[in-house]
Design a protein around this motif. Structure first.
Motif, PDB file in Angstrom:
ATOM      1  N   MET A  13      41.096  46.514  34.509  1.00 40.09           N
ATOM      2  CA  MET A  13      41.447  45.590  35.586  1.00 40.09           C
ATOM      3  C   MET A  13      42.957  45.405  35.698  1.00 40.09           C
ATOM      4  O   MET A  13      43.539  45.509  36.782  1.00 40.09           O
ATOM      5  CB  MET A  13      40.780  44.234  35.360  1.00 40.09           C
ATOM      6  N   ILE A  14      43.597  45.134  34.567  1.00 38.82           N
ATOM      7  CA  ILE A  14      45.045  44.904  34.591  1.00 38.82           C
ATOM      8  C   ILE A  14      45.781  46.181  34.966  1.00 38.82           C
ATOM      9  O   ILE A  14      46.780  46.152  35.699  1.00 38.82           O
ATOM     10  CB  ILE A  14      45.531  44.376  33.230  1.00 38.82           C
ATOM     11  N   THR A  15      45.300  47.320  34.497  1.00 39.20           N
ATOM     12  CA  THR A  15      45.947  48.592  34.809  1.00 39.20           C
ATOM     13  C   THR A  15      45.920  48.879  36.309  1.00 39.20           C
ATOM     14  O   THR A  15      46.832  49.514  36.843  1.00 39.20           O
ATOM     15  CB  THR A  15      45.263  49.738  34.029  1.00 39.20           C
ATOM     16  N   SER A  16      44.891  48.399  37.014  1.00 39.29           N
ATOM     17  CA  SER A  16      44.841  48.603  38.466  1.00 39.29           C
ATOM     18  C   SER A  16      46.034  47.952  39.151  1.00 39.29           C
ATOM     19  O   SER A  16      46.489  48.419  40.205  1.00 39.29           O
ATOM     20  CB  SER A  16      43.530  48.041  39.035  1.00 39.29           C
ATOM     21  N   LEU A  17      46.561  46.887  38.555  1.00 42.09           N
ATOM     22  CA  LEU A  17      47.721  46.213  39.142  1.00 42.09           C
ATOM     23  C   LEU A  17      48.979  47.074  39.043  1.00 42.09           C
ATOM     24  O   LEU A  17      49.876  46.978  39.887  1.00 42.09           O
ATOM     25  CB  LEU A  17      47.958  44.869  38.452  1.00 42.09           C
ATOM     26  N   PHE A  18      49.058  47.917  38.006  1.00 45.20           N
ATOM     27  CA  PHE A  18      50.224  48.783  37.840  1.00 45.20           C
ATOM     28  C   PHE A  18      50.359  49.718  39.044  1.00 45.20           C
ATOM     29  O   PHE A  18      51.455  49.967  39.534  1.00 45.20           O
ATOM     30  CB  PHE A  18      50.109  49.591  36.548  1.00 45.20           C
TER      31      PHE A  18
END
Length: 470
Positions: free
Chosen positions: A21-26
């Motif tokens: 989930m957090i990596t999608s923000l990158f």
């Protein structure tokens, strides 16, 4: 061989899903960064500005990172990572939607405000996401985990570059033809003096400004609507991400739960930490060189080869593809090499390629011919292979062993992104005024600034090794 899933296990918990989930923000902020870089050249032509003035796009864009980094760190320290992500997504979407009134007003400063608000949101996202990724697994492979997450950032960047090239720059060039037709109807003699075989966007607009200001305004309205359209769609996408994160539960790690905190103690600790302070300096120079290389590849191709901007942007896309590939390769190499060793070696390589951009020759571009003896341009493209490792590696070196102090420490590293607001305008100023040698153009001379940045980063990597910080 180490099982990849172990990167995300800590204290018996598996953090793979929140990591995804957090990596999608990158990727999401990568898109914003690299759809924006070509807009420096676009605004220069649309609004008839010099290079230094149009580079204020980068000042506003990366200035938002500086302005909001410390407030973001204090916010997530007071509340938690999830709330920081939601605020970041909200500001990001608001900045995108501000392109509606900016386009209607046709005022450059209104676009600068939109960029600034947007990157205040990106500052929240980066200040939150980077230390969160470091915490979602074992401490001993935190730098590898961050490098792995950062590898998905360029995927968003490539998408942003493609949209800039195929939807914005290409449509702007199509509108150039409309502008030329208007000029022909207004002043056929003046129009006949323009070579339609070369990129002529700014030349046509200058002519319209002299003979038909009202016609120029009509052309500019169309241009600015072309620029604004993708940002409006991006705003809707970011709002969808906001809703997804709002209704999804994220793990609260120990740093979220501990409310005993002394700001003064943390600040004192950070200012006594030489490795951290030098990491912030190195990160400032890294972000500066990244933005300079990816912003001014278009001006380099235009001035040195006579290449249309939409074609030059394809070389930027190639550079980003190399960047992505190199990121995965370097993440693998970190299993065998110390981060500072690889960092110093790649910085030295970046310096050599930058020298190539300054001194190597280029053939003139021929319409439809994408490949030729463009050795200086190829050198700029190759620089991206050397930059891929740098941001997350410097980040990991700086925050190693920080624990709960990483939230505020992260703000200093995001503040360093301000290098992207200062150095591109300096390079643009050199392009405008530097004319020292007959055999070396001002755009080539301007790449001395990226060269200095790589020398500083290489020196930092060597210093970390000598001091035994890793």
């Amino acid at each position: 061989m180490e099982n990849k899933i172990s990167l995300f296990k800590k204290n018996g918990k598996n953090y793979l899903f929140p990591f995804i989930m957090i990596t999608s923000l990158f990727a999401l902020w990568g898109f914003a960064n690299d759809i924006t870089n070509p807009m420096v050249a676009a605004f220069k032509n649309i609004l008839l500005m010099d290079n230094a003035e149009s580079a204020l796009v980068q000042t506003a864009f990366y200035g938002g990172y500086c302005f909001m980094a410390i407030p973001a760190a204090l916010f997530i320290r007071r509340f938690n990572y999830k709330n920081g992500i939601l605020v970041g997504l909200g500001l990001y979407a608001a900045g995108c939607l501000l392109f509606i009134p900016a386009g209607n007003s046709m005022l450059f400063w209104a676009f600068l405000i939109a960029y600034f608000v947007m990157t205040c949101g990106l500052s929240f996202l980066e200040t939150t996401s980077n230390p969160y990724i470091l915490a979602l697994g074992p401490d001993e492979n935190a730098t590898r985990r961050l490098n792995f997450a950062q590898a998905f950032n360029p995927m968003g960047s490539i998408t942003g570059m493609f949209i800039a090239s195929q939807i914005i720059l290409k449509k702007l060039e199509e509108n150039d033809h409309n502008a030329l037709e208007i000029l022909k109807q207004t002043n056929a003699t003046l129009a006949a003096g323009i070579d339609a075989g070369k990129p002529y966007a700014e030349e046509v607009r200058q002519a319209l400004q002299d003979v038909a200001p009202s016609a120029l305004k009509s052309v500019q309205e169309t241009d600015l609507s072309i620029v604004s359209g993708p940002y409006l769609i991006l705003g809707v996408v970011v709002l969808a991400f906001f809703l997804f994160f709002f209704f999804t539960r994220l793990p609260r790690i120990a740093a979220d739960k501990d409310k005993t905190y002394s700001l003064k103690r943390t600040v004192d600790m950070l200012f006594r930490n030489k490795c951290y302070l030098w990491s912030v300096v190195a990160q400032t120079f890294y972000v500066g060189v990244q933005i300079m290389v990816w912003t001014f590849i278009i001006q380099y191709a235009d001035k040195e080869l006579g290449m249309p901007k939409s074609v030059a942007q394809n070389f930027n896309i190639a550079a980003m593809a190399i960047f992505v590939t190199s990121r995965f390769i370097c993440t693998f190499l970190l299993k065998y090499l110390k981060p500072n060793v690889l960092l110093a070696a790649l910085a030295a390589g970046g310096a050599l390629f930058t020298i190539g951009a300054i001194v190597l020759p280029n053939d003139q571009y021929v319409e439809g011919q994408y490949f030729g003896a463009y050795w200086g341009l190829y050198s700029i493209v190759a620089i991206s292979a050397c930059m891929s490792l740098m941001f997350p590696t410097i980040y990991g070196i700086a925050l190693k062993g920080m624990g709960d102090e990483a939230k505020l420490a992260s703000a200093g590293l995001i503040l360093a992104i301000g290098g992207g607001s200062v150095m591109p305008p300096l390079q643009a100023l050199l392009i405008d005024v530097a004319d020292m040698f007959d055999w070396l153009s001002s755009v080539r001379i301007s790449f001395l600034l990226p060269l200095i940045c790589f020398i500083v980063i290489a020196a930092f990597g060597r210093w970390v090794g000598k001091t035994g910080e890793l």
